[in-house]
Design an enzyme around this catalytic site. Structure first.
Site, PDB file in Angstrom:
ATOM      1  N   MET A 172     -34.477 -15.369 -33.537  1.00 15.40           N
ATOM      2  CA  MET A 172     -34.893 -13.978 -33.358  1.00 15.40           C
ATOM      3  C   MET A 172     -34.783 -13.288 -34.704  1.00 15.40           C
ATOM      4  O   MET A 172     -33.763 -13.396 -35.389  1.00 15.40           O
ATOM      5  CB  MET A 172     -34.016 -13.290 -32.311  1.00 15.40           C
ATOM      6  CG  MET A 172     -34.257 -13.823 -30.909  1.00 15.40           C
ATOM      7  SD  MET A 172     -33.051 -13.240 -29.712  1.00 15.40           S
ATOM      8  CE  MET A 172     -31.673 -14.344 -30.060  1.00 15.40           C
ATOM      9  N   HIS A 173     -35.841 -12.596 -35.072  1.00 17.46           N
ATOM     10  CA  HIS A 173     -35.922 -11.964 -36.389  1.00 17.46           C
ATOM     11  C   HIS A 173     -36.380 -10.526 -36.204  1.00 17.46           C
ATOM     12  O   HIS A 173     -37.354 -10.269 -35.494  1.00 17.46           O
ATOM     13  CB  HIS A 173     -36.912 -12.746 -37.250  1.00 17.46           C
ATOM     14  CG  HIS A 173     -36.834 -12.444 -38.690  1.00 17.46           C
ATOM     15  ND1 HIS A 173     -37.411 -11.322 -39.243  1.00 17.46           N
ATOM     16  CD2 HIS A 173     -36.237 -13.104 -39.702  1.00 17.46           C
ATOM     17  CE1 HIS A 173     -37.187 -11.323 -40.542  1.00 17.46           C
ATOM     18  NE2 HIS A 173     -36.464 -12.398 -40.839  1.00 17.46           N
TER      19      HIS A 173
END
Length: 186
Positions: A99-100
């Protein structure tokens, strides 16, 4: 802990940012849920050549309308970053999730991000992972799109994109934390 903190269900870490309450939603072991509320977009629509070409794996982008990233499944935190803009997770079912928050936000050196977990922590779906400030991201000149990628997709794994919503904004589905996005079949 003060009585008011118990009632609110929050704890204030050293950074001064309150840890949000955990999100509560029903889960299935083969499903990955939305980690943030916002407008759903296909990876091909993201302004990043690597992500849009699915080089990291399968998933979605979400233009956030909220400020907290939550665990999209039950599992363990596999990696955190010093800059708190991204996080890796290994689900109980073996999916590796990246997740970014934002594009280019590594250059912000952690400004505008607060991480609530550490590498090795066991989390349940809905556990708050990172708080972020969309205003800080945009004022630094970056896009605030949140990406959720299953990175260990192989020949024997099929990922079904099921993210949808009855509510549309500009023809795109609005999702909330805990809405089902991906189903992994092995």
């Amino acid at each position: 802990m003060k009585l008011w903190d118990k009632i609110k269900g929050t704890v204030t870490p050293d950074s001064g940012v309150e840890t949000p309450q955990a999100a509560s939603f029903a889960t299935r072991p083969d499903t990955i849920y939305s980690p943030v509320s916002g407008i759903l977009m296909r990876l091909e629509e993201i302004n990043d050549e690597v992500l849009s070409a699915h080089l990291f794996g399968e998933g979605y982008g979400i233009l956030p309308t909220s400020r907290t990233l939550y665990a999209p499944a039950n599992g363990r935190i596999a990696a955190t970053t010093v800059t708190n803009h991204s996080i890796g997770m290994l689900t109980d079912e073996g999916e590796e999730i990246i997740m970014h928050i934002g594009l280019g936000t590594v250059n912000m050196n952690g400004k505008g991000f607060t991480c609530f977990v550490n590498q090795g922590d066991v989390v349940k779906a809905g556990t708050p992972l990172i708080a972020f400030e969309p205003e800080a991201i945009s004022s630094a000149g970056y896009e605030d799109v949140v990406t959720l990628i299953i990175s260990n997709v192989g020949d024997n794994v099929r990922v079904n994109h099921i993210g949808s919503s009855g509510t549309l904004l500009g023809g795109r589905p609005l999702v909330k934390v805990g809405d089902p996005l991906l189903v992994v079949r092995k």
